[in-house]
Design a protein around this motif. Structure first.
Motif, short mmCIF file in Angstrom:
data_model
loop_
_atom_site.label_atom_id
_atom_site.label_comp_id
_atom_site.label_asym_id
_atom_site.label_seq_id
_atom_site.Cartn_x
_atom_site.Cartn_y
_atom_site.Cartn_z
N LEU A 168 51.39 37.55 38.75
CA LEU A 168 49.97 37.32 38.49
C LEU A 168 49.18 37.24 39.80
O LEU A 168 49.69 36.73 40.81
CB LEU A 168 49.76 36.02 37.69
N GLU A 169 47.96 37.75 39.77
CA GLU A 169 47.09 37.73 40.94
C GLU A 169 45.86 36.86 40.74
O GLU A 169 45.28 36.37 41.72
CB GLU A 169 46.64 39.15 41.30
N ALA A 170 45.45 36.66 39.48
CA ALA A 170 44.19 35.94 39.23
C ALA A 170 44.25 35.23 37.89
O ALA A 170 44.96 35.63 36.97
CB ALA A 170 43.01 36.92 39.25
N LEU A 171 43.48 34.14 37.79
CA LEU A 171 43.31 33.39 36.55
C LEU A 171 41.85 32.98 36.42
O LEU A 171 41.13 32.87 37.42
CB LEU A 171 44.18 32.13 36.54
N ALA A 189 52.25 34.54 28.13
CA ALA A 189 50.96 34.46 27.46
C ALA A 189 49.81 34.91 28.36
O ALA A 189 48.71 35.22 27.88
CB ALA A 189 50.71 33.03 26.98
N LEU A 190 50.08 35.01 29.67
CA LEU A 190 49.06 35.42 30.64
C LEU A 190 49.35 36.79 31.24
O LEU A 190 48.72 37.19 32.21
CB LEU A 190 48.96 34.37 31.76
N GLY A 191 50.32 37.48 30.65
CA GLY A 191 50.69 38.81 31.15
C GLY A 191 51.79 38.78 32.18
O GLY A 191 52.08 39.81 32.80
N GLY A 192 52.42 37.62 32.36
CA GLY A 192 53.51 37.51 33.33
C GLY A 192 54.86 37.63 32.67
O GLY A 192 55.00 38.17 31.56
N ARG A 193 55.87 37.10 33.36
CA ARG A 193 57.23 37.17 32.82
C ARG A 193 57.41 36.17 31.67
O ARG A 193 56.65 35.20 31.54
CB ARG A 193 58.23 36.84 33.92
N THR A 268 32.72 36.90 35.93
CA THR A 268 32.47 37.00 37.37
C THR A 268 33.70 37.56 38.07
O THR A 268 34.80 37.59 37.50
CB THR A 268 32.12 35.63 37.98
N GLU A 269 33.52 38.01 39.30
CA GLU A 269 34.62 38.61 40.06
C GLU A 269 35.56 37.52 40.57
O GLU A 269 35.11 36.50 41.10
CB GLU A 269 34.08 39.41 41.24
N PRO A 270 36.89 37.71 40.43
CA PRO A 270 37.83 36.72 40.99
C PRO A 270 37.71 36.66 42.51
O PRO A 270 37.56 37.68 43.18
CB PRO A 270 39.20 37.26 40.57
N LEU A 271 37.78 35.44 43.05
CA LEU A 271 37.72 35.24 44.50
C LEU A 271 38.96 34.48 44.96
O LEU A 271 39.40 33.54 44.31
CB LEU A 271 36.47 34.45 44.89
N ALA A 272 39.47 34.89 46.11
CA ALA A 272 40.58 34.17 46.72
C ALA A 272 40.05 32.92 47.43
O ALA A 272 38.90 32.91 47.91
CB ALA A 272 41.30 35.07 47.72
N PRO A 273 40.86 31.86 47.51
CA PRO A 273 40.42 30.65 48.22
C PRO A 273 40.61 30.80 49.72
O PRO A 273 41.66 30.49 50.27
CB PRO A 273 41.35 29.58 47.65
#
Length: 456
Positions: A168-171, A189-193, A268-273
């Motif tokens: 996963l890259e974003a939530l 449930a979030l598209g991961g393993r 909105t666009e996901p942003l990295a911290p």
């Protein structure tokens, strides 16, 4: 026609606006502080309130301040009550010298405003803005929402971290809340393993936990059963890095080997911290840390302390403690995922500064942090290192009935910042306004009303 009238009205009074909006406050890189006089003795001031501010940040600032004022043998003395400390120093090393000291009681933001009310504190520390009811109670002191009363001392930000091999890259913030409250228990449930989620959180005494609880969880929400709690950010990050199904939250300085996810509101666009996204307050898990004082209190030592905390020297302590400095600096711009070609063309070959200018809710007036930031910007931009650079101001906002109106209003905000900088001796390039594109918030829409600062 309405658009032309807006621009005409602004041209008529923008100069007056800038003069009224910016109090004459010095934000020196390293403020020159006069030493204490021999007449000074005993308690200098008391600060009460937020543990997030008062546990490490304010004691550190107080130590630096006392040293900058010429005191020696500066140190901390725990007081009889937990989360209370005295910062003291001496005018000289002579045996008979009495200490000068600052007392700090960090029992929660609300206790700071109680301290101002009953006179037991001269500074209130808060990890949230003052509430309307608190401001009303303190009305006898003056307007507690005014620039003279409200000072932003630091920016706080949290990273949501997972194992480095988590795909996963974003939530979204809602997904994060659902994970930590046990509504979502498997990464699939979030598209991961197909893997159980292991939740890790800071303990109840942590300011980081307080930040997470405030910004992510609904009031009264409880953590998922089996959540592991940690006393330190680094311990939590070490667990998440070692366990593939784990997720947790830490301060920016403690991500270490874990993977920090991009976050966003719905739409909105996901942003990295990053240091940039937190410093500009575009990142959704960023928040301001405050000091409040009576606007009528002109005590020299309190004003000097606030000036020191706002300076580059004070903001260096902010960074050392683990929060994000407000001192403007050139940073690497994150343009990943940006699809707006006009915007990309505008910032091509430009450098980003680590500050956004924002406005009061429901108003085009600069907010209190923006008033500080404009003065910091003016000082930084006058540095010879920026002699060949021209500031570029880019405005954004919310949808206002039509794209054209939104663009006009966003350009108007940028023009107001331009006028404020001009009054402080800084000229800028022609401003740009991009309206409602690239929103950073869906619910807290005041965040969208911003002006970015670039250097050409």
């Amino acid at each position: 026609m309405a658009h032309l009238m807006l621009l005409f009205m602004f041209k008529c009074w923008s100069r007056k606006f800038a003069l009224l909006m910016l109090p004459a406050v010095c934000f020196a890189n390293n403020p020159s502080l006069a030493p204490f006089s021999e007449a000074e003795q005993g308690l200098l001031f008391t600060a009460k309130g937020s543990n997030t501010v008062g546990a490490q940040l304010l004691p550190g600032l107080a130590e630096d301040f006392l040293r900058a004022k010429g005191l020696v043998n500066v140190g901390r003395i725990p007081l009889a009550v937990e989360n209370e400390v005295r910062i003291q120093g001496f005018l000289s090393t002579r045996p008979a010298t009495q200490p000068l000291f600052v007392d700090i009681a960090a029992h929660g933001s609300s206790t700071g405003f109680v301290g101002l009310q009953d006179g037991s504190a001269q500074l209130a520390m808060a990890s949230r803005p003052i509430k309307a009811a608190e401001a009303q109670t303190l009305g006898h002191l003056g307007d507690m929402t005014d620039f003279a009363a409200e000072k932003v001392v630091a920016i706080d930000g949290l990273a949501i971290i997972v194992h480095p091999k988590n795909p996963l890259e974003a939530l979204t913030i809602k997904q994060v809340a659902d994970i930590f409250t046990g509504k979502i228990t498997n990464w699939q449930a979030l598209g991961g393993r197909n893997e159980p989620i292991k939740v890790a959180a800071r303990d109840e005494n942590s300011g980081t936990w307080d930040t997470f609880k405030t910004l992510v969880l609904a009031k009264g929400a409880t953590l998922a059963p089996g959540t592991q709690r940690f006393e330190s950010n680094d311990q939590l990050a070490a667990l998440v890095s070692a366990q593939p199904g784990a997720i947790g939250f830490v301060g920016l300085a403690s991500v270490n080997r874990a993977k920090a996810l991009r976050l966003n509101d719905e739409g909105t666009e996901p942003l990295a911290p990053s240091a940039l996204s937190v410093a500009t307050e575009d990142y959704i898990l960023s928040r301001r840390l405050f000091l409040y004082k009576s606007p009528a209190d002109s005590t020299t030592v309190i004003d000097e302390f606030i000036q020191f905390a706002q300076s580059a020297a004070g903001q260096a302590r902010v960074k050392q403690v683990g929060y994000v400095s407000q001192h403007p600096r050139v940073v690497a711009a994150d343009l990943e995922g940006v699809i707006h070609q006009d915007y990309l063309a505008t910032v091509r070959d430009a450098e980003r500064l680590s500050v956004n200018i924002r406005f009061k809710a429901g108003s085009a007036e600069l907010d209190n942090k923006a008033k500080q930031d404009v003065q910091r910007l003016a000082q930084v931009l006058k540095d010879p290192a920026f002699a060949e650079k021209t500031p570029l101001l880019i405005g954004f906002g919310d949808a206002k009935g039509s794209d054209s109106r939104a663009k006009v209003l966003s350009k108007l905000r940028a023009t107001r910042v331009k006028a404020a900088l001009y009054e402080l001796g800084v000229s800028t390039a022609p401003v740009a306004g991009f309206g409602a594109i690239m929103p950073v918030a869906a619910t807290d829409k005041v965040r969208n009303q911003r002006v970015e600062i670039w250097l050409k």
